[in-house]
Write a protein that holds these residues in place. Structure first.
Motif, PDB file in Angstrom:
ATOM      1  N   MET A   1      10.091  62.667  23.525  1.00 12.11           N
ATOM      2  CA  MET A   1      10.591  61.429  22.933  1.00 12.11           C
ATOM      3  C   MET A   1      12.112  61.450  22.931  1.00 12.11           C
ATOM      4  N   THR A   2      12.707  60.322  23.365  1.00  9.88           N
ATOM      5  CA  THR A   2      14.160  60.239  23.419  1.00  9.88           C
ATOM      6  C   THR A   2      14.728  59.946  22.037  1.00  9.88           C
ATOM      7  N   GLU A   3      16.048  60.097  21.910  1.00 11.56           N
ATOM      8  CA  GLU A   3      16.718  59.707  20.685  1.00 11.56           C
ATOM      9  C   GLU A   3      16.613  58.193  20.517  1.00 11.56           C
ATOM     10  N   PRO A   4      16.565  57.702  19.270  1.00 13.05           N
ATOM     11  CA  PRO A   4      16.407  56.261  19.075  1.00 13.05           C
ATOM     12  C   PRO A   4      17.577  55.463  19.618  1.00 13.05           C
ATOM     13  N   LYS A   5      17.258  54.363  20.274  1.00 15.05           N
ATOM     14  CA  LYS A   5      18.260  53.428  20.762  1.00 15.05           C
ATOM     15  C   LYS A   5      18.140  52.136  19.967  1.00 15.05           C
ATOM     16  N   THR A   6      19.254  51.667  19.433  1.00 20.09           N
ATOM     17  CA  THR A   6      19.253  50.498  18.565  1.00 20.09           C
ATOM     18  C   THR A   6      19.490  49.225  19.360  1.00 20.09           C
ATOM     19  N   HIS A   7      18.720  48.200  19.016  1.00 24.00           N
ATOM     20  CA  HIS A   7      18.834  46.891  19.644  1.00 24.00           C
ATOM     21  C   HIS A   7      18.902  45.825  18.551  1.00 24.00           C
ATOM     22  N   THR A   8      19.328  44.646  18.929  1.00 27.38           N
ATOM     23  CA  THR A   8      19.330  43.518  18.000  1.00 27.38           C
ATOM     24  C   THR A   8      18.518  42.374  18.581  1.00 27.38           C
ATOM     25  N   LEU A   9      17.980  41.549  17.683  1.00 32.18           N
ATOM     26  CA  LEU A   9      17.181  40.394  18.086  1.00 32.18           C
ATOM     27  C   LEU A   9      17.490  39.253  17.129  1.00 32.18           C
ATOM     28  N   GLU A  10      17.951  38.153  17.683  1.00 27.06           N
ATOM     29  CA  GLU A  10      18.232  36.980  16.852  1.00 27.06           C
ATOM     30  C   GLU A  10      16.961  36.177  16.672  1.00 27.06           C
ATOM     31  N   VAL A  11      16.609  35.917  15.428  1.00 25.22           N
ATOM     32  CA  VAL A  11      15.438  35.129  15.075  1.00 25.22           C
ATOM     33  C   VAL A  11      15.893  34.011  14.138  1.00 25.22           C
ATOM     34  N   PRO A  12      15.083  33.004  13.919  1.00 23.27           N
ATOM     35  CA  PRO A  12      15.501  31.931  13.021  1.00 23.27           C
ATOM     36  C   PRO A  12      15.857  32.466  11.630  1.00 23.27           C
ATOM     37  N   GLY A  13      17.105  32.343  11.248  1.00 21.69           N
ATOM     38  CA  GLY A  13      17.531  32.733   9.915  1.00 21.69           C
ATOM     39  C   GLY A  13      17.950  34.171   9.743  1.00 21.69           C
ATOM     40  N   ALA A  14      17.966  34.975  10.814  1.00 23.51           N
ATOM     41  CA  ALA A  14      18.328  36.387  10.654  1.00 23.51           C
ATOM     42  C   ALA A  14      18.649  37.018  12.000  1.00 23.51           C
TER      43      ALA A  14
ATOM     44  N   GLU B   1      20.800  41.368   8.863  1.00 18.29           N
ATOM     45  CA  GLU B   1      21.417  40.380   7.981  1.00 18.29           C
ATOM     46  C   GLU B   1      20.742  39.025   8.098  1.00 18.29           C
ATOM     47  N   ARG B   2      20.704  38.325   6.977  1.00 23.63           N
ATOM     48  CA  ARG B   2      20.193  36.961   6.964  1.00 23.63           C
ATOM     49  C   ARG B   2      21.323  36.012   7.340  1.00 23.63           C
ATOM     50  N   THR B   3      20.968  34.966   8.067  1.00 28.44           N
ATOM     51  CA  THR B   3      21.941  33.944   8.423  1.00 28.44           C
ATOM     52  C   THR B   3      21.589  32.590   7.840  1.00 28.44           C
ATOM     53  N   ASP B   4      20.467  32.519   7.112  1.00 31.63           N
ATOM     54  CA  ASP B   4      20.017  31.232   6.578  1.00 31.63           C
ATOM     55  C   ASP B   4      20.434  31.016   5.128  1.00 31.63           C
ATOM     56  N   GLY B   5      20.983  32.055   4.475  1.00 33.28           N
ATOM     57  CA  GLY B   5      21.415  31.914   3.093  1.00 33.28           C
ATOM     58  C   GLY B   5      20.296  31.842   2.079  1.00 33.28           C
TER      59      GLY B   5
ATOM     60  N   THR C   1      10.843  51.216  15.214  1.00 36.24           N
ATOM     61  CA  THR C   1      11.032  50.938  13.794  1.00 36.24           C
ATOM     62  C   THR C   1      12.054  49.813  13.670  1.00 36.24           C
ATOM     63  N   TYR C   2      12.039  49.115  12.517  1.00 31.36           N
ATOM     64  CA  TYR C   2      12.999  48.018  12.382  1.00 31.36           C
ATOM     65  C   TYR C   2      13.350  47.797  10.925  1.00 31.36           C
ATOM     66  N   ASP C   3      14.453  47.091  10.723  1.00 27.62           N
ATOM     67  CA  ASP C   3      14.866  46.669   9.388  1.00 27.62           C
ATOM     68  C   ASP C   3      14.441  45.215   9.207  1.00 27.62           C
ATOM     69  N   PRO C   4      13.569  44.918   8.238  1.00 32.46           N
ATOM     70  CA  PRO C   4      13.184  43.524   8.018  1.00 32.46           C
ATOM     71  C   PRO C   4      14.383  42.661   7.623  1.00 32.46           C
ATOM     72  N   ARG C   5      14.226  41.379   7.754  1.00 37.49           N
ATOM     73  CA  ARG C   5      15.325  40.455   7.457  1.00 37.49           C
ATOM     74  C   ARG C   5      15.862  40.665   6.040  1.00 37.49           C
ATOM     75  N   GLY C   6      17.180  40.699   5.936  1.00 36.82           N
ATOM     76  CA  GLY C   6      17.827  40.863   4.647  1.00 36.82           C
ATOM     77  C   GLY C   6      17.830  42.278   4.114  1.00 36.82           C
ATOM     78  N   ILE C   7      17.385  43.241   4.919  1.00 40.51           N
ATOM     79  CA  ILE C   7      17.260  44.631   4.481  1.00 40.51           C
ATOM     80  C   ILE C   7      17.985  45.535   5.478  1.00 40.51           C
ATOM     81  N   GLY C   8      18.694  46.532   4.967  1.00 39.12           N
ATOM     82  CA  GLY C   8      19.379  47.469   5.844  1.00 39.12           C
ATOM     83  C   GLY C   8      20.388  46.769   6.731  1.00 39.12           C
TER      84      GLY C   8
END
Length: 288
Positions: A1-14, A67-71, A57-64
């Motif tokens: 298993m490789t070292e974790p690689k971090t990615h981002t994903l834009e979803v509605p509101g986060a 970030e939330r973008t919907d306020g 693994t992932y950080d749910p919206r508003g956690i870790g």
């Protein structure tokens, strides 16, 4: 298993952050590990013990890091399920296997009810589905009282009350809000209110998660294999009882995992379970 690689994903509101630990030459489905309000850091120990497949693994919206973008102040299981649907799509569409803990198990069940084609096996470990308990009125009232305590007195008193309610064994009494509570300082939490009201558990997810009404008909009809897990040391606690209730409604027998509600933890957040034994049980389930 490789070292974790971090990615981002834009979803509605986060904007979601997720980590991929890739296993080379593995034909097994991706294993997605999810919690709520636990972020990706809580699954580091377990992910390191499942090395024969790619783990996400992932950080749910508003956690870790996510970030939330919907306020918005609260997150719902429907929103988390949509985020997971979009994450799985970004990973190739699935079907994936999912290990889901606590509030993450509620969100995983919501996902399967809506997108069963994306999930091969869901292992839902101790979902706090209070709506399905025989004492649901008292259980939901106790949760609402925790939220009122947070709004009124802040994090420390709310956490002391949360621990008292979540560790209670047996049905929730009608007068639980009136029972004496330990001093937050005795449990290592601040007794003074710092004025903040942005805790991801108490502010964003506590009410929406526990009060969520599951689509049992859709879950029973889903092609997904649903395994409900409970802890060997948490019998009688609310999340354990709720897990049993979910299993009963789905017509399956709950599987007992080693240790407690956080039995997969390897010292993360100061909690130690039995991650070795937990990983063995999880791998056995996924191999069946």
């Amino acid at each position: 298993m490789t070292e974790p690689k971090t990615h981002t994903l834009e979803v509605p509101g986060a904007i979601l952050h997720y980590d991929v630990r890739e296993a080379e030459a593995s034909a097994a489905p991706i294993l997605l590990m999810i919690g709520s309000p636990m972020d990706a850091t809580g699954f580091a120990g377990l992910a390191g013990r499942v090395r024969d497949r790619t783990v996400v693994t992932y950080d749910p919206r508003g956690i870790g890091r996510s970030e939330r973008t919907d306020g918005a102040a609260e997150s719902t299981p429907e929103q988390h399920a949509d985020d997971l649907h979009r994450l799985i799509t970004a990973l190739g569409g699935g079907p994936v296997d999912i290990f889901a803990s606590s509030g993450g198990a509620v969100n995983g069940l919501a996902l399967v009810a809506r997108h069963p084609e994306q999930v091969r096996t869901l292992v839902a470990h101790e979902p706090p589905a209070a709506q399905l308990l025989p004492d649901r009125e008292h259980a939901l009232a106790a949760v609402a009282d925790i939220r009122r305590t947070y709004d009124r007195d802040g994090f420390g008193p709310a956490m002391a009350k949360f621990i008292a309610v979540s560790s209670l064994r047996g049905e929730v009494p009608a007068d639980i809000a009136e029972l004496p509570l330990p001093n937050p300082a005795d449990l290592g939490f601040p007794a003074e209110d710092d004025g903040s009201r942005d805790d991801p558990l108490f502010r964003q997810n506590l009410i929406t998660c526990t009060h969520y009404e599951h689509d049992l008909e859709a879950l029973r009809a889903a092609r997904t294999r649903i395994v409900v897990g409970v802890g060997a040391e948490s019998e009688g606690e609310m999340a354990h009882r709720a897990g049993v209730a979910v299993a009963e409604r789905l017509g399956v027998k709950p599987v007992t995992f080693p240790s407690h509600h956080g039995g997969f933890l390897d010292g993360e957040f100061g909690m130690k379970g039995d991650p070795d034994g937990f990983a063995v049980t999880l791998r056995q389930i996924l191999a069946e």
